[in-house]
Design a protein around this motif. Structure first.
Motif, PDB file in Angstrom:
ATOM      1  N   ARG A 113     -11.449  31.257  20.321  1.00 47.25           N
ATOM      2  CA  ARG A 113     -13.033  31.211  19.907  1.00 47.25           C
ATOM      3  C   ARG A 113     -13.276  32.583  19.153  1.00 47.25           C
ATOM      4  NH1 ARG A 113     -15.083  26.126  21.036  1.00 47.25           N
ATOM      5  NH2 ARG A 113     -14.213  25.434  22.628  1.00 47.25           N
ATOM      6  N   ASP A 132     -25.041  16.146  15.052  1.00 43.28           N
ATOM      7  CA  ASP A 132     -23.764  16.711  14.552  1.00 43.28           C
ATOM      8  C   ASP A 132     -23.408  18.317  14.419  1.00 43.28           C
ATOM      9  OD1 ASP A 132     -23.223  13.895  14.597  1.00 43.28           O
ATOM     10  OD2 ASP A 132     -23.285  13.701  12.273  1.00 43.28           O
ATOM     11  N   SER A 156     -23.082  19.258  17.929  1.00 38.62           N
ATOM     12  CA  SER A 156     -21.744  19.134  18.493  1.00 38.62           C
ATOM     13  C   SER A 156     -20.629  20.038  17.860  1.00 38.62           C
ATOM     14  CB  SER A 156     -21.366  17.787  17.931  1.00 38.62           C
ATOM     15  OG  SER A 156     -22.354  16.801  18.895  1.00 38.62           O
ATOM     16  N   GLY A 157     -20.716  20.303  16.533  1.00 32.59           N
ATOM     17  CA  GLY A 157     -19.875  21.256  15.932  1.00 32.59           C
ATOM     18  C   GLY A 157     -19.934  22.683  16.416  1.00 32.59           C
ATOM     19  N   VAL A 203     -20.751  23.501  19.497  1.00 26.61           N
ATOM     20  CA  VAL A 203     -20.383  23.456  21.065  1.00 26.61           C
ATOM     21  C   VAL A 203     -18.795  23.623  20.747  1.00 26.61           C
ATOM     22  CG1 VAL A 203     -20.026  22.044  22.990  1.00 26.61           C
ATOM     23  CG2 VAL A 203     -22.357  22.628  21.796  1.00 26.61           C
ATOM     24  N   ALA A 204     -18.162  22.965  19.589  1.00 25.75           N
ATOM     25  CA  ALA A 204     -16.777  22.570  19.590  1.00 25.75           C
ATOM     26  C   ALA A 204     -15.876  23.870  18.824  1.00 25.75           C
ATOM     27  CB  ALA A 204     -16.425  21.240  18.828  1.00 25.75           C
ATOM     28  N   ALA A 205     -16.794  24.257  18.012  1.00 29.22           N
ATOM     29  CA  ALA A 205     -15.943  25.284  17.119  1.00 29.22           C
ATOM     30  C   ALA A 205     -16.538  26.778  17.079  1.00 29.22           C
ATOM     31  CB  ALA A 205     -15.763  24.726  15.678  1.00 29.22           C
ATOM     32  N   GLU A 213     -18.293  30.770  22.172  1.00 27.82           N
ATOM     33  CA  GLU A 213     -18.735  30.565  23.520  1.00 27.82           C
ATOM     34  C   GLU A 213     -20.335  30.475  23.836  1.00 27.82           C
ATOM     35  OE1 GLU A 213     -17.063  29.313  25.786  1.00 27.82           O
ATOM     36  OE2 GLU A 213     -14.977  29.830  25.322  1.00 27.82           O
ATOM     37  N   TRP A 232     -17.285  19.411   9.767  1.00 28.26           N
ATOM     38  CA  TRP A 232     -18.302  20.134  10.818  1.00 28.26           C
ATOM     39  C   TRP A 232     -17.798  21.268  11.481  1.00 28.26           C
ATOM     40  CZ3 TRP A 232     -23.132  19.862  10.835  1.00 28.26           C
ATOM     41  CH2 TRP A 232     -23.882  18.974  10.214  1.00 28.26           C
ATOM     42  N   PRO A 233     -16.693  21.390  11.784  1.00 29.30           N
ATOM     43  CA  PRO A 233     -16.285  22.662  12.450  1.00 29.30           C
ATOM     44  C   PRO A 233     -16.592  23.834  11.445  1.00 29.30           C
ATOM     45  CG  PRO A 233     -14.671  21.037  13.109  1.00 29.30           C
ATOM     46  CD  PRO A 233     -15.544  20.286  12.096  1.00 29.30           C
ATOM     47  N   ASN A 282     -19.235  26.694  11.937  1.00 24.04           N
ATOM     48  CA  ASN A 282     -18.780  28.292  11.923  1.00 24.04           C
ATOM     49  C   ASN A 282     -19.825  29.196  11.054  1.00 24.04           C
ATOM     50  OD1 ASN A 282     -16.761  28.796  13.857  1.00 24.04           O
ATOM     51  ND2 ASN A 282     -15.363  27.597  12.710  1.00 24.04           N
ATOM     52  N   GLU A 303      -1.804  19.676  16.154  1.00 24.14           N
ATOM     53  CA  GLU A 303      -2.682  20.765  16.082  1.00 24.14           C
ATOM     54  C   GLU A 303      -2.298  21.799  17.017  1.00 24.14           C
ATOM     55  OE1 GLU A 303      -6.964  19.455  15.847  1.00 24.14           O
ATOM     56  OE2 GLU A 303      -6.112  17.362  16.134  1.00 24.14           O
TER      57      GLU A 303
END
Length: 776
Positions: free
Chosen positions: A3, A29, A32-33, A35-37, A40, A371-372, A376, A572
């Protein structure tokens, strides 16, 4: 995944699902991106303040929606204090004129006036010809925002020239897209229960702005001049259109279809489709069309999705389409021109190879919009606005910057004479005496893997049994080279087929995985695909234990290529593990010596190339940035600072380049030139910076005489290359490694120049295409 820095408490103001509109989907979206990438987040954040139509809106929102904002000035004015009392540290506000109350959405100004915390505003429309109220609203909104985001360079240009906004305040971040698995349209149609016929798709909330009547008229004009096709109009009528005009537009399209006798060729799917079903429809189509009429449309989520799915796209040249489909990534036709649209559709319907080529280029470009990666970029803006700017990376010692290489060496044809001569049916013989293959040294996995990569590129230019058979022989060799007892590839094999060792070098193992990953990404042969997948999965675990730097880099390139086609178990995590180790090795290098080894030796470009590829695969812009930085250092170090452009001067193998010492200039080897060309290509794909196209041309020209001695190493008429450049001139021998390096370089430059030509034909003039075109 590792992270980044902790994120501030973020509040998002926008429409939000279950409301059905493009802004709502975008906001969901993006959240969500993030939160995922993107690092923290404090528990329960990001939170959403959802824009309602009015008080008493019956929608039931998901738990992240902690505030509902009806179209009410007082509610807008109080929203800022409410969000601040919740603990929000920064706001992400989505702006479109139609989603806020008041004339031209003037209510947004009531909202931002009451925000006591920094705001990052995303502008989904930047009008070129606004009326006075629209201009005033946008100017005031930008003034009250800490940063502004647009989705195209053209939109940033309009902010500068029409609204007098400083470029430094504006960030360009593309519309995000999900990663869509590859699929054959015929198989996807079977899963949807559709007839297996060429399918044209349009998707989105239906309304007159879609201009779909133009497509229907174009299909009627094509008639029997192209294979039969089905046009699918996917999506419910836009709620605002339905509220004001009912189903008037849909009925007009149905009447037009009946009048033109196209009832058997046009299908309506009249419902709102969720993301999973939309992906299935995109996979099932062959062509995606957006004939919109608004030249200023700054974003189109549907077109971005079609590009991510690898579908051939044809569109009118509205702003977003021009930037997304430029450089040969799609077809652009004039606004409101049925004749041109019919001609473009007819060409795509009759040329499946063209469809495949456009789709592949669009998909490759869309990787930078995943999206990630987009999340970012937004995360960095939110952190900056909240005062949480991460520390910059340490500054390394800079070498003199290389100039752009503005010469273009002649483009060689696809010639396999020498490669076929080296192929003894078992594999590619390592060495040659002059041009004559030398069977004394046999064949090796290293060179067979290199040959597989070249053959896959040649197959694009020379479809047919000869190259296909060579690919098959390479796969058979690699299967025989793999020793299941050790989990490793053997490397050296005598000309009679006898293996000379039980376990080969780490380099040969990594190169085999690199080539197999390329085969997994390219082949459409089910038998080859299954065999390559089994072999790749069996051989991958051993590569995670290697000690030297280059073998894991070859493995990373293979894993990254395979990931673009399929999800294999452990793929991955392997990229994450190897990529993290490589990143750490490069990041911890001494500022005065930014290379992760004490000696710069051979095939050096593969190190930054692999880190860039891994960064793209896992959407790690920090990995990409570090790889690009180290590649710049490497290219500067190996560019002769003479003449107006400077030629490539690879590090020689008579002493290499030790830390604190001087770089050897001879013997120079083709493997280094090819390695630097490949790394520059990876950087060009990742950044779009055309200086890396210049670096590719410089490396290619080295083979053809633009080098320290002014001597040509490649023999283009027979597809051969001499083994090196030494104090006595050109090495007379033309072995496999050198020949394959030349053939690889030639194919990469062929693809680069083809992209430049396509950009010129399309008339799209972006900074990258202009710079690439200037190399002609």
């Amino acid at each position: 995944m590792t992270r980044s820095h902790a994120q501030p408490r973020l509040a998002m103001i926008a429409t939000y699902p279950p409301r059905r509109c493009g802004i709502a989907t975008f906001t969901h979206d993006l959240r969500s991106g993030l939160v995922a990438a993107a690092g923290e987040h404090p528990a329960g954040w990001p939170r959403v303040a959802a824009l309602d139509h009015g008080r008493g809106d019956p929608r039931a929102y998901p738990p992240e929606v902690t505030l509902r904002l009806p179209r009410d000035r007082e509610a807008y004015r109080q929203a800022g204090q409410t969000l601040a009392s919740m603990g929000a540290e920064v706001v992400s506000l989505q702006h479109e004129y139609g989603i806020y109350g008041g004339p031209s959405g003037r209510g947004v100004l009531d909202l931002v006036a009451g925000l006591p915390i920094p705001t990052v505003t995303t502008l989904h429309t930047v009008l070129e010809h606004p009326h006075p109220l629209q201009r005033s609203i946008l100017a005031d909104l930008v003034e009250r925002s800490a940063r502004v985001v647009v989705m195209s360079e053209a939109a940033r240009g309009r902010l500068r020239t029409i609204y007098a906004v400083d470029d430094a305040k504006v960030a360009v971040v593309p519309h995000g897209v999900p990663r869509i698995p590859r699929a054959e349209p015929s198989e996807a149609r079977r899963r949807l229960g559709l007839p297996d016929e060429t399918t044209i798709l349009s998707f989105g909330l239906l309304g007159p702005a879609k201009r779909l009547e133009l497509v229907i008229e174009a299909l009627a004009a094509i008639g029997s001049e192209a294979p039969p096709a089905r046009f699918v109009i996917l999506g419910a009528t836009h709620p605002e259109v339905r509220r004001r005009h009912g189903e008037q537009y849909r009925r007009a399209l149905i009447d037009q279809i009946a009048r033109l006798g196209l009832q058997d060729h046009v299908t309506f799917v009249d419902r709102f489709v969720e993301s999973d079903e939309l992906v299935a429809w995109l996979q099932a189509c062959d062509i995606f069309v957006t004939p919109y009429g608004n030249a200023e449309q700054a974003s189109s989520g549907t077109l971005s999705l079609a590009a991510a799915a690898g579908r051939a796209c044809i569109s009118t040249p509205y702003e977003h389409a021009t930037e997304l489909l430029g450089d040969g990534r799609g077809a652009l036709v004039p606004f409101n021109d049925v004749t041109a649209l019919a001609a473009g559709l007819q060409e795509l319907l009759t040329d499946p190879e063209l469809r495949a080529e456009l789709g592949a280029r669009a998909r490759e470009h869309a990787e930078s919009m995943a999206w990630p990666m987009v999340a970012n970029q937004y995360a960095a803006l939110f952190a900056e606005a909240a005062g949480r700017v991460p520390s910059p990376p340490p500054v390394v010692e800079r070498l003199p910057e290389r100039a752009d290489y503005r010469l273009r060496a002649p483009l060689a044809g696809v010639v396999r004479t020498h490669l076929d001569r080296l192929d003894n049916g078992l594999g590619v013989m390592q060495h040659a005496v002059g041009l004559a293959p030398d069977p004394r040294h046999g064949v090796c996995t290293d060179d067979v893997a290199r040959a597989l990569t070249v053959n896959l590129l040649h197959a694009r230019e020379l479809p047919g049994p000869v190259v296909g058979a060579a690919i098959g022989r390479s796969l058979i060799f690699l299967k025989a080279a793999y020793n299941p007892e050790s989990g490793r590839f053997r490397n050296f094999r005598s000309a009679d087929g006898t293996w000379q060792e039980a376990i080969g070098s780490e380099d040969s193992h990594g190169r085999a995985l690199q080539a197999l990953g390329g085969l997994l990404a390219e082949t459409r042969d089910a038998g080859m695909l299954g065999a390559a997948r089994s072999l790749f999965e069996a051989a991958l675990p051993a590569a995670l234990t290697f000690e030297h730097l280059r073998p894991p880099c070859y493995t990373l390139l293979g894993c990254s290529a395979a990931l673009g086609r399929m999800r294999l178990p452990g793929l991955e995590p392997a990229i994450e593990q190897i990529g993290s180790s490589l990143h750490n090795a490069m990041a911890q290098a001494d500022a005065a010596w930014p290379w992760p080894e004490r000696v710069v030796t051979y095939d050096n470009g593969v190190l930054p190339q692999a880190l860039i590829a891994a960064g793209r695969a896992l959407h790690r812009p920090d990995w990409v940035a570090l790889g690009v930085d180290r590649l710049d250092w490497l290219l500067n170090a190996q560019t002769a600072q003479t003449g107006p452009t400077g030629h490539l001067s690879p590090i020689g193998n008579r002493g290499w380049w030790p830390q604190g010492g001087s770089a050897a200039r001879l013997d120079q080897q083709p493997i280094e030139a090819a390695s630097l060309l490949e790394a520059a290509r990876g950087a060009l794909q990742a950044t779009g910076e055309a200086r890396f196209a210049s670096d590719m041309e410089r490396a290619y020209a080295w083979f053809l005489g633009s080098n320290d001695l002014g001597l040509q190493l490649a023999e283009p008429l027979i597809g051969a290359c001499h083994d090196g450049l030494g104090p006595d001139g050109v090495n007379p021998n033309c072995g496999a490694e050198s020949t394959l390096g030349w053939l690889l370089a030639a194919e990469r430059i062929r693809d680069l120049r083809r992209s430049t030509r396509n950009a010129s034909r399309s008339g799209v003039r972006t900074p990258a295409s202009l710079a690439a075109a200037s190399l002609r």
